[in-house]
Design an enzyme around this catalytic site. Structure first.
Site, PDB file in Angstrom:
ATOM      1  N   ILE A  99      37.291  48.327  37.559  1.00 47.21           N
ATOM      2  CA  ILE A  99      38.281  48.350  36.488  1.00 47.21           C
ATOM      3  C   ILE A  99      36.776  49.391  35.908  1.00 47.21           C
ATOM      4  CG2 ILE A  99      37.635  46.171  36.342  1.00 47.21           C
ATOM      5  CD1 ILE A  99      39.958  45.566  34.172  1.00 47.21           C
ATOM      6  N   TYR A 147      35.524  38.379  35.633  1.00 49.60           N
ATOM      7  CA  TYR A 147      36.623  38.469  37.211  1.00 49.60           C
ATOM      8  C   TYR A 147      36.420  36.914  37.441  1.00 49.60           C
ATOM      9  CZ  TYR A 147      35.167  43.510  37.074  1.00 49.60           C
ATOM     10  OH  TYR A 147      34.440  44.174  37.243  1.00 49.60           O
TER      11      TYR A 147
END
Ligand SMILES: CC(C)(COP(=O)(O)OP(=O)(O)OC[C@H]1O[C@@H](n2cnc3c(N)ncnc32)[C@H](O)[C@@H]1OP(=O)(O)O)[C@@H](O)C(=O)NCCC(=O)NCCS
Length: 186
Positions: A99, A147
């Site tokens: 990402i 995350y």
């Protein structure tokens, strides 16, 4: 649930990577060495729009089906990308996710975490994967926090694997299992 658009959240949606328009944005993002050093162990380098478009087109059949751009819902601005690595997707039901929000003004505002939540939903509810893995550099504290918020757990570290600015840093390994995702997302 089945009627929900898998790729749309409250702030962002995941859209197709269009080689012509995306290459301009991707090249501009990669020309920021801070961004490059957050993403990649390779030396930060500069990419032209042409090189970027060729790269996107070359890889389009390999894995781009699982690669998306991240678009703001409020004004349709494309701010980054998120994708699952089609090449390393295995019979074991595991793959890596990557990402990057390329627009620094959009860091730290929750957009990346939501985009990660969307790709995890896609990974577990559409591709029926068993786990999703990622690597992140020790100095990328913002990414680690994001995350953890998305449900990843710390699984290990490759100690002192990176040398940057005359200092050694660990590469961290994180992962999320289908059952853990289901326990908080059903
Ligand atoms: C990593 C990334 C996807 C995270 O998405 P994001 O939208 O910025 O993340 P969020 O805003 O949801 O969460 C970031 C968290 O880090 C915190 N944070 C923000 N800037 C920070 C900084 N400079 N240092 C430490 N923590 C920071 C925020 O406060 C937030 O935590 P909180 O929710 O507990 O307050 C995005 O920042 C990004 O793409 N960065 C550039 C490229 C990159 O690092 N890619 C990942 C490579 S592994």
């Amino acid at each position: 649930m089945i009627k929900t658009d898998l790729l749309t959240g409250k702030l962002v949606r995941l859209v197709a990577v269009e080689p012509e328009t995306s290459s301009t944005a991707w090249a501009r993002w990669r020309n920021n060495s801070e961004f490059g050093r957050l993403l990649d162990t390779m030396p930060a380098t500069l990419y032209s729009t042409k090189m970027t478009q060729e790269w996107i087109e070359k890889h389009i059949e390999d894995w781009l089906a699982y690669e998306f751009n991240i678009q703001m819902l409020k004004d349709e601005k494309v701010i980054g990308f998120v994708g699952l690595d089609g090449e390393s997707m295995s019979v074991h039901g595991d793959t890596f996710v990557g990402i990057g929000i390329g627009e620094p003004d959009y860091w730290g505002k929750g957009y990346g975490t939501e985009a990660m939540q969307l790709i995890l939903r896609y990974a577990f509810m559409e591709l029926n994967l068993h786990r999703v893995s990622l690597n992140v550099f020790e100095y990328n504290e913002r990414a680690v926090k994001s995350y953890l918020k998305a449900g990843f757990k710390m699984e290990g570290r490759e100690k002192e694997a990176m040398l940057r600015n005359d200092r050694r840093y660990d590469i961290l390994f994180m992962g999320i299992l289908r059952e853990d995702w289901l326990s908080t997302n059903q």
